[in-house]
Design an enzyme around this catalytic site. Structure first.
Site, PDB file in Angstrom:
ATOM      1  N   ASP A 174       0.920  -1.223  -0.030  1.00  0.00           N
ATOM      2  CA  ASP A 174      -0.106  -0.009   0.017  1.00  0.00           C
ATOM      3  C   ASP A 174       0.838   1.255   0.013  1.00  0.00           C
ATOM      4  O   ASP A 174       0.559   2.132  -0.793  1.00  0.00           O
ATOM      5  CB  ASP A 174      -0.855  -0.075   1.100  1.00  0.00           C
ATOM      6  CG  ASP A 174      -1.884  -1.034   1.408  1.00  0.00           C
ATOM      7  OD1 ASP A 174      -3.222  -0.899   1.408  1.00  0.00           O
ATOM      8  OD2 ASP A 174      -1.199  -2.339   1.873  1.00  0.00           O
ATOM      9  N   THR A 229      -6.917  -4.595   0.904  1.00  0.00           N
ATOM     10  CA  THR A 229      -5.618  -5.061   1.784  1.00  0.00           C
ATOM     11  C   THR A 229      -5.885  -6.064   2.443  1.00  0.00           C
ATOM     12  O   THR A 229      -5.061  -7.213   2.649  1.00  0.00           O
ATOM     13  CB  THR A 229      -5.240  -3.818   2.408  1.00  0.00           C
ATOM     14  OG1 THR A 229      -5.139  -2.736   1.596  1.00  0.00           O
ATOM     15  CG2 THR A 229      -3.935  -4.014   3.328  1.00  0.00           C
TER      16      THR A 229
HETATM   17 MG    MG Z   1      -6.443   0.549   0.240  1.00  0.00          MG
END
Ligand code: MG
Ligand code: AMP
Ligand code: MG
Length: 306
Positions: A50, A121
């Site tokens: 990320d 995620t």
């Molecule tokens: Mg995200």
């Protein structure tokens, strides 16, 4: 062509190229195996992928469009990235197309770019990598107008990894084949990791034939686009503007609708609250107002909708 194309076409073309590079970074982090997981809150993870994908996207778009406001999920980013992460290309295939007349004169200060460098995620850390997307949404004033949904782990028929879906209102969509959802059924796509009693109550109000629980706002909208589901229901706060801007633009460029559970569009200007407090309801090929009407009044009231 590229130098003279209207700025929205160049922002879209640059975002397509940049999303692909971010997808490569996300695959590389997984291959190396050290995900560097941090919990940003309750049930809200961040990994090295990320962070790195966001740095690549923000640095690349900032360098190309220094006056455009960019808001990324992972906060302020270090703009000093290695050359390998700095994307200067503009997707040539996209630039072959004509700019819709309504966007020809949009100026850089009218844009906000909403970036979710890695949507899904939780699923990325759990090995459900096909749910992962890179989302770059382009808002003009209040409206989600253009979007990129890149799937880093999509395997192309020739073995190449990744595909990039785009949509621009007034122009259409590209990068995938639209398929209508099966008639005579009503399939809902929804969260697999952020459910609660209120959300369940809303799901129960639909006479669905199937409920698909998958990760990410991007992947759920892809399911609508590819005819795997009829509606995306998320009747609780939790999604943010960077989750919905790109999916909304792509879905609506294809003729669908993405709103809150009250049927109202979210605003995407730079000053809005990031959380989508009134949930998400999206559909393609359905009577959207009828779907809004099925959400129980009690659920709407609980999230502050009319
Ligand atoms: Mg995200
Ligand atoms: P989901 O449908 O659960 O995969 O969520 C779609 C997107 O919204 C993902 O980026 C999630 O991280 C985010 N999201 C949804 N609900 C929450 C929540 N309660 N807390 C943090 N993020 C959330
Ligand atoms: Mg997300």
């Amino acid at each position: 062509m590229a130098a003279t194309a209207p700025v929205i076409m160049r922002v879209m073309a640059s975002s397509i190229s940049t999303a692909k590079r971010a997808g490569g970074i996300i695959r590389d982090v997984l291959k190396k195996g050290d995900l560097g997981i941090v919990d940003k809150g309750k049930n809200d993870l961040q990994t090295e992928a990320d962070r790195c994908a966001q740095r690549c996207i923000i640095a690349s778009l900032t360098k190309k469009f220094p006056t455009v406001k960019i808001i990324g999920e992972e906060g302020g980013s270090d703009l000093n990235v290695c050359d390998d992460w700095l994307v200067s290309e503009l997707d040539e295939g996209f630039l072959q197309q004509s700019c819709p007349s309504e966007w020809e004169d949009v100026k850089p200060e009218d844009f906000v770019i909403w970036v979710d460098p890695l949507d899904g995620t939780a699923e990325y850390t759990q090995g459900h990598v096909e749910h992962v997307t890179v989302l770059i949404g382009i808002a003009v004033k209040d409206s989600a107008v253009g979007g990129i949904i890149h799937q880093p782990f999509y395997k192309q028929p020739d073995g190449e990894m990744g595909r990039t879906i785009w949509g621009l209102k007034g122009l259409g969509t590209g990068g995938y084949t639209a398929v209508p959802a099966p008639p005579g059924q009503f399939i809902i796509t929804t969260t697999r990791s952020h459910s609660n009693a209120l959300h369940q109550q809303a799901l129960n109000a639909f006479a669905s034939t199937e409920v698909l629980k998958v990760g990410g706002a991007g992947f759920k909208v892809l399911q609508l686009l590819e005819g795997k589901a009829h509606a995306y229901v998320f009747a609780t706060p939790g999604c943010k503007k960077w989750d919905t801007c790109a999916p909304e633009a792509v879905l609506e460029a294809q003729g669908g609708t993405l709103t809150n559970i009250n049927g109202d569009h979210y605003a995407y200007n730079a000053d809005v609250e990031h959380v989508n407090r009134q949930g998400v309801l999206a559909s393609l090929g359905q009577n959207h107002a009828e779907l809004v009407g099925k959400i129980p009044a009690e659920v709407r009231a609980a999230v502050g909708a009319k």
